[in-house]
Write an enzyme that holds these catalytic residues in place. Structure first.
Site, PDB file in Angstrom:
ATOM      1  CE1 TYR A 277      -4.486  -1.867   5.442  1.00  0.00           C
ATOM      2  CE2 TYR A 277      -3.787   0.347   4.633  1.00  0.00           C
ATOM      3  CZ  TYR A 277      -4.301  -0.954   4.511  1.00  0.00           C
ATOM      4  OH  TYR A 277      -4.273  -1.123   3.065  1.00  0.00           O
TER       5      TYR A 277
ATOM      6  CB  SER B 190      -0.936  -0.045   1.163  1.00  0.00           C
ATOM      7  OG  SER B 190      -1.632   1.304   1.274  1.00  0.00           O
TER       8      SER B 190
END
Length: 724
Positions: free
Chosen positions: A614, A601
């Site tokens: 995250y 990501s």
């Protein structure tokens, strides 16, 4: 039409004729011929996929003269009667085809006749006529079936098959000894028929030595029933002799059982663990040219009966008899000489497993000697010397080929060959095709020309890809892209319903051989092991693994729980680690490298609010990728990263509160998120699952095969995420 026959008449073949369906087609003899063909091809005991041929002769109007002419419709080259349609047929003027006899120059010039078939074409949309065309043309019957039934070939391949045929059918089925299909064999069939007629015998069929069966009828239905009846009688005769008198003595099937059989669970586990090793050995010649081989495994009862028998060592080296079987299974199988209860993964057994290398080398040496002894001055160069069929007594049969369909078909053909050997041994003695004749079929210039016309392999042909979380969103898009580029894919998910829907979609688009499915929970080591075992059992191994499964939790630090933290790190970091660990184990067994792609990501590089768990897990994924790339380079295993951002379409991530969390962090509504994400990028673009799939393909498609440890951002351009 009222039939006098029903399915109850037959025990060894399938009677599938439907009077109502046939009545609908009665006014179109070509459609009725295709219907008959499909019924015959639906029963693998009658003929394999792509094997056999059927035809019909009709009267039609010549488009140039308007006069009535006789036209033969026949399955075209490379077709399959079970799936035959009109577009797969060849239609030829009969008078022109028969007139080719005037220019035929003899056996030495057989192959030149094939090009002349094109001068006989009636329907300009015809498929290329097959080599069997004259075999049908020189027989005068309206409806003809040429099949390769196990029961008939068992007699045709028996040492005294001609005598058995004459006695079994009272002379009503003729005999033509082995000869390679072609124009001259068509003349031999006609001669056989004429000789019988001269004796006042009306033949109902002709047996071709070591090859197959010709049967016919005045109508499509009569041909169909005659075919079934002849095969049924052959099968009944074999059944009466199984385990009974053979060679003048009582003798069990294949001489009886010699080896013990592992349990079904053990057989499949053994197969899954050894298949990557076998795949690596079988791919030694192909991996650089057209990609590795794809595997297929079966422990069918018929296979087990053969591989565990006393006669295995005598019969297996003989190879197959029918040319259709031989072309797909090679000169003979390789029989593994290792214990069936061997723990493939135990370090103490490495020495035993190392013995596989000389066993394969011995097979390659045998194949080279076979080629050298039989080749002609104009023979094509020797093809891959590795085996197609591998038998492991106690466990089962493995087949390897350029794609899954070809590997599966090779397995089906060898099972037919086993059936033939079983039948021939029950009534007489099995005789295989002579080596020179086998070579002449395998290296036939017409077959070579057919191979040369095959399309160039796609970029991922022969590759096996496992993408975690591939029942939807980014994972499914990656799997779809890889399948479009020729890979076989292992779909998986923790959501069984979602996985079933994805499988239906992929089977419909790519066919049943292109996809396998398995449950996979990336937080469960046993689930991961089982998933990789399933991949190995389905396709022989794994070449591409994409760590895509993920979850997202967006909360302020004071609201972030330890359970949230553990869930994120278990799925994203530990999941990536354990899946990669399992992938490396398989890839090392194969020995020709592979690809690991980690879907990470932008958040691995960019700091933002409400993202401690995250974002840090993604950063760990990114650095773990670098560490793996550094460690695995010596194994030719490439590890690369794709960094997406804000892929909203069809994503499970956005269904779990993440959208609300990110919207809150940015002070906007959930509905405004897509536009917000697109607007903040340098390119002003929304990112779709297909964009991530294309990036993954860039890494594995061949152009970047010397790149590892790389990060490819697919985020529309986020300056803070630039790798520096």
């Amino acid at each position: 039409m009222t039939t006098q026959t029903s399915k109850e008449t037959f025990r060894h073949v399938s009677y599938l004729w439907d009077d109502a369906k046939a009545a609908e087609l009665a006014d179109n003899q070509v459609d009725l011929f295709i219907y008959r063909s499909n019924l015959l091809g639906a029963d693998l005991r009658l003929t394999n996929y792509g094997g056999g041929n059927t035809s019909v002769k009709i009267t039609d109007k010549d488009p140039l003269t308007g006069e009535d002419v006789e036209v033969m419709w026949i399955k075209g080259s490379g077709g399959d009667i079970g799936t035959l349609t009109k577009s797969g047929c060849a239609a030829l003027y009969m008078d022109r085809l028969l007139n080719l006899e005037k220019v035929y120059r003899g056996l030495e010039f057989e192959d030149e006749m094939v090009a002349l078939f094109n001068h006989c074409i009636f329907d300009l949309n015809s498929k290329a006529p097959s080599i069997d065309t004259p075999l049908h043309g020189f027989l005068p019957f309206k409806h003809i079936d040429h099949l390769h039934p196990d029961a008939a070939i068992a007699i045709a391949a028996a040492k005294d098959g001609q005598r058995i045929t004459e006695e079994l059918f009272g002379g009503e089925v003729g005999w033509v000894g082995w000869q390679r299909p072609g124009f001259d064999l068509g003349l031999k069939l006609r001669e056989c028929l004429e000789q019988a007629e001269a004796k006042g015998i009306r033949l109902r069929g002709i047996m071709l030595g070591s090859h197959g069966l010709f049967t016919w009828g005045d109508t499509s239905y009569e041909s169909y029933v005659n075919t079934l009846e002849v095969i049924e009688r052959c099968a009944e005769y074999l059944e009466a002799n199984y385990g009974g008198p053979s060679h003048g003595k009582n003798r069990p099937v294949f001489g009886g059982t010699q080896r013990s059989v592992e349990s079904p669970e053990s057989r499949r586990e053994q197969a899954a663990h050894i298949m990557p090793i076998l795949r690596g050995l079988c791919s030694s010649e192909s991996v650089r040219r057209s990609g590795p081989m794809v595997g297929h495994f079966t422990d069918d009862e018929r296979v087990l009966e053969f591989i565990n028998s006393r006669d295995l060592d005598r019969l297996a080296p003989l190879g197959t008899s029918c040319p259709d079987h031989f072309l797909r299974t090679k000169i003979s199988p390789l029989v593994l000489n290792i214990p069936s209860d061997l723990d493939v993964n135990h370090p103490e057994n490495r020495e035993i497993l190392a013995s596989l290398n000389p066993q394969f080398e011995e097979y390659r040496t045998m194949y080279q000697a076979y080629y050298n002894a039989c080749k002609h001055p104009n023979s094509p160069a020797m093809r891959d010397p590795n085996p197609v069929v591998i038998l492991w007594p106690g466990v089962g049969m493995f087949t390897f080929a350029k794609d899954k369909t070809t590997a599966r078909l090779a397995s089906e053909y060898y099972i037919n060959a086993v059936n033939v050997m079983k039948g021939a041994e029950a009534v007489s003695e099995y005789t295989a095709l002579p080596r020179q004749e086998a070579f002449n079929i395998e290296y036939w210039l017409l077959e070579e020309a057919k191979l040369q016309r095959m399309p160039k392999p796609k970029a991922l042909s022969g590759r096996v890809a496992l993408i975690t979380g591939s029942a939807g969103g980014i994972g499914k898009a990656i799997a779809r892209k890889f399948a479009e580029e020729g890979a076989v894919v292992v779909l998986n998910d923790i959501n069984e319903e979602r996985l079933a829907d994805a499988k239906d979609e992929f089977v419909k688009k790519f066919g049943r051989d292109a996809v396998a499915t398995t449950s996979l929970n990336v937080t469960d080591a046993e689930s991961i092991k089982q998933a990789f075992d399933a991949a190995c059992l389905a396709f022989g191994g794994v070449d591409i693994v994409v760590n895509n499964a993920g979850i997202s939790i967006s909360k302020p630090i004071e609201e972030h729980t330890l359970a949230d933290w553990d869930k994120l790190y278990d799925i994203l970091v530990k999941g990536q680690f354990v899946v990669t660990q399992a992938a490396v184990s398989v890839m090392r067994k194969q020995g020709f490298g592979g690809d690991v792609i980690n879907i990470v990501s932008k958040n691995a590089l960019v700091s933002g609010p409400n993202n401690a768990g995250y974002g840090s897990a993604k950063a760990a994924q990114l650095h773990l990728s670098r560490l793996n790339a550094a460690e695995l380079g010596a194994d030719k295993i490439r590890v690369n990263v794709v960094n997406p951002d804000a892929v909203i379409a069809d994503s499970n991530i956005w269904a779990g509160g993440w959208a609300e969390g990110r919207a809150k962090a940015y002070g906007i509504t959930v509905e405004e998120l897509p536009a917000y994400y697109a607007k903040r990028t340098l390119l002003g673009e929304s990112i779709l699952p297909d964009d991530i799939a294309n990036a993954c393909f860039a890494f594995v498609g061949g152009l970047l095969k010397k790149s590892t440890g790389n990060v490819l951002n697919v985020d529309g351009g986020v300056a803070m995420a630039f790798v520096r």
